[in-house]
Design a protein around this motif. Structure first.
Motif: not given
Lengths: 117, 114
Positions: A31-34, A49-54, A68-75
């Motif tokens: 759900t969250t990646m750092f 800190t990135s949350n999926e979809g945000s 640039l950080i992209n959290h495109a999916s839950l994985t």
């Protein structure tokens, strides 16, 4: 369980080019990646800190247009270093949260060594 | 803001002996987590042990144990029966409930001699 991978493990690029680093949670939904940065013989410093979809939340002093950080999916989360310069050379580590350890525990990837020439 | 201090840049221990790594932290929060991570030469961060601040009992994981002194804001790591494979950088880390951020100390490099 709770394995996080990073790709590539090391990369060399020329000054002015962009490079993308991938962070994947292999067996759980993150759900969250750092994203952290570690200079030689120093500690880990949280970059964002990135949350999926945000949109990612960046730490003070970290240029959001450069990293640039992209959290495109839950994985999957990606970090793109744009217009890289030699001072961007560092070890970049991602971590992901959402595994079996509970809602708070972070699982770390093996890191990516970036060298900008 | 929270801070984590590791006052020992380097420590050494003989194989099979016991060593204690120090960590102090500063916070005004009452609820938080504390961790010890190991970073071997491969640079993969490995969780050694965790402690929830609300638990009075010190955490233990096989040869690794902590001495958690909440009032003193101290969180030391004891490694018993040290092994050559324990040689690594050890980072103490604080996780805030409020900010959800993991704050690392500067690390202690542990050498293990045969």
């Amino acid at each position: 369980g709770a394995v996080v991978s990073q790709h590539p493990s090391w990369v060399i690029c020329k000054s002015g080019t962009s490079v993308k680093i991938e962070c994947r949670s292999l067996d759980f939904q993150a759900t969250t990646m750092f994203w952290y940065r570690q200079f030689p013989k120093q500690s880990l410093m949280l970059m964002a800190t990135s949350n999926e979809g945000s949109k990612a939340t960046y730490e003070q002093g970290v240029e959001k247009d450069k990293f640039l950080i992209n959290h495109a999916s839950l994985t999957l989360s990606t970090l793109t270093v744009t217009s890289a310069h030699p001072e961007d050379s560092s070890f970049y580590i991602c971590s992901a949260r959402g595994g079996q350890g509970g809602s708070y525990e972070q699982y770390f990837g093996p890191g990516t060594r970036l060298t900008v020439t | 803001a929270q801070t984590v201090t590791q006052s020992q840049p380097e420590m050494s221990v003989q194989e099979a002996e016991t060593v204690t790594l120090s960590c102090t932290y500063d916070t005004s929060e009452s609820d938080y987590y504390l961790f010890w991570y190991k970073q071997p030469p491969s640079r993969q961060m490995i969780l050694v042990i965790r402690q929830e601040a609300y638990k009075q009992q010190n955490a233990t994981e096989n040869r690794f144990s902590v001495n958690f002194q909440k009032a003193a804001k101290s969180f030391s790591l004891k490694i018993s029966d040290s092994q050559l494979g324990d040689a690594a950088m050890y980072f103490c880390a604080y996780l805030s409930y409020n900010t959800d951020k993991l704050i690392f100390g500067t690390g202690t490099r542990l050498q293990v001699f045969p």
